[in-house]
Design an enzyme around this catalytic site. Structure first.
Site, short mmCIF file in Angstrom:
data_model
loop_
_atom_site.label_atom_id
_atom_site.label_comp_id
_atom_site.label_asym_id
_atom_site.label_seq_id
_atom_site.Cartn_x
_atom_site.Cartn_y
_atom_site.Cartn_z
N PRO A 3 0.86 -1.19 0.00
CA PRO A 3 0.00 0.00 0.00
C PRO A 3 0.89 1.24 0.00
O PRO A 3 1.84 1.30 0.78
CB PRO A 3 -0.77 -0.11 1.33
N CYS A 89 3.16 2.92 9.73
CA CYS A 89 3.45 4.23 9.16
C CYS A 89 4.30 5.06 10.12
O CYS A 89 3.92 5.27 11.27
CB CYS A 89 2.16 4.98 8.82
N ARG A 215 8.52 0.61 -3.38
CA ARG A 215 9.16 1.60 -4.24
C ARG A 215 9.69 1.02 -5.54
O ARG A 215 9.65 1.70 -6.58
CB ARG A 215 10.28 2.30 -3.45
#
Ligand SMILES: Cc1cc2nc3c(=O)[nH]c(=O)nc-3n(C[C@H](O)[C@H](O)[C@H](O)COP(=O)(O)O)c2cc1C
Length: 315
Positions: A3, A89, A215
């Protein structure tokens, strides 16, 4: 596919599907209040999906069981098939208020939240964590068996601590230790896998049930196809040419136009240009020129004008 806020919208996810090799994809992290109290354009864009966009997990974040339960139930009532809780996060505005990786500072609360959310829905609930808040508190190994006992369907581990942010390298051996403390709950490893060679090395090191890529896939969305082939022992595909990449990027831009509208789409598309620049063989000057795009239709012509085409992308 990992995500990724601002990137993993339906336009990108459908591109990944078309290029192949990807299994589960996720929405970016969603705040329960955006879901429950929302409505309007933003929620529609965040939740937009497609019959081909499966399997898809919806990721939620928040500091409390109550809030996350609201989000999970709302998603269940609105067609989701898998709920993922973000406990990784690192951003200050999120982790600093006890959401995301903030939950790793209070692992007992993280477990209570997992238990409560799992009980609140019939859908599978997965969790994504980092190794811990900082190197002094590597809680992943403590958490994993407790999440498993709580009925968590799968656990993704990003091999960094919160304090590392995105610096240093992901610790694949530490992910491997998490794999060894659970019985049957699949552990998905994440961090720094960008190529088939890295994927093979990762799978040998960590022994995970699955691999999540972030990434690396923004720069090379075809990486899943290449990795799936390598893991199956098949010979690699020819690397795409810049022309192939332009075609794929155009497809993505078309979908972004449908999703966001013409003008917002081209502005949002600009952030993909630095991602695709190496595959498009763009030098800095040409990349900056492409960043000036104001109309979606300009993309191909301007690209051709700037670069010429048909070269092979180096792997
Ligand atoms: C721009 C960006 C946005 C991200 N958004 C999310 C997110 O919404 N939810 C999440 O769990 N992780 C998010 N991550 C973390 C990634 O899912 C992944 O764990 C991280 O990038 C490490 O994997 P990689 O080395 O393959 O990139 C984000 C990372 C980046 C760089």
């Amino acid at each position: 596919m990992a995500p990724m806020a601002g990137y993993t919208d339906v336009a990108f996810r459908l591109l990944l599907r078309r290029l192949g090799g990807v299994g589960l994809t996720f929405t970016e992290m969603l705040h329960p209040r955006t879901l429950v109290g929302g409505g309007g354009k933003r929620r529609r864009q965040l939740l937009a999906t497609d019959p081909a966009d499966v399997p898809l997990g919806h990721q939620i974040y928040g500091p409390s069981a109550d809030l996350l339960i609201q989000g999970a139930r709302w998603l269940q009532d609105n067609g989701a098939t898998l709920i993922d809780i973000n406990m990784g996060c690192p951003q200050k505005k999120i982790a600093g208020v006890g959401s995301g990786a903030g939950l790793l500072r209070d692992p007992e609360r993280a477990v209570r939240i997992a238990e409560a959310v799992v009980k609140s829905v019939t859908l599978p609930v997965t969790i994504k964590i980092r190794l811990g808040w900082d190197p002094e508190s590597p809680v992943a190994e403590w958490l994993a068996p407790r999440f498993e006992a709580a009925g968590v369907a799968a656990l993704t581990v990003h091999g960094r601590t919160r304090s590392q942010g995105f610096t240093g390298t992901a610790d694949w051996e530490a992910i491997g230790r998490v794999v060894r403390v659970v019985k049957t709950m699949p552990v998905i490893g994440n961090g720094d896998v960008v190529s088939p060679a890295k994927a093979l090395e990762f799978m040998q090191n960590a022994g995970c049930a699955g691999l999540m890529i972030g990434r690396g896939a923004l720069k090379r969305p075809w990486v899943f196809r290449d990795i799936a082939r390598a893991l199956a022992g098949e010979p690699p595909c020819l690397p795409p040419t810049p022309d192939d990449v332009v075609e794929w990027a155009e497809e993505q831009l078309e979908r972004m136009k449908e999703l966001y509208g013409e003008k917002p789409a081209i502005l949002l598309f600009r952030k993909w240009i630095p991602q695709y620049a190496p595959a498009l063989k763009l030098n800095r000057e040409n990349m900056v020129a492409l960043l000036q795009l104001t109309e979606p239709e300009e993309f191909r012509d301007k690209f051709r004008l700037l670069t010429g085409s048909g070269k092979t992308v180096a792997d």
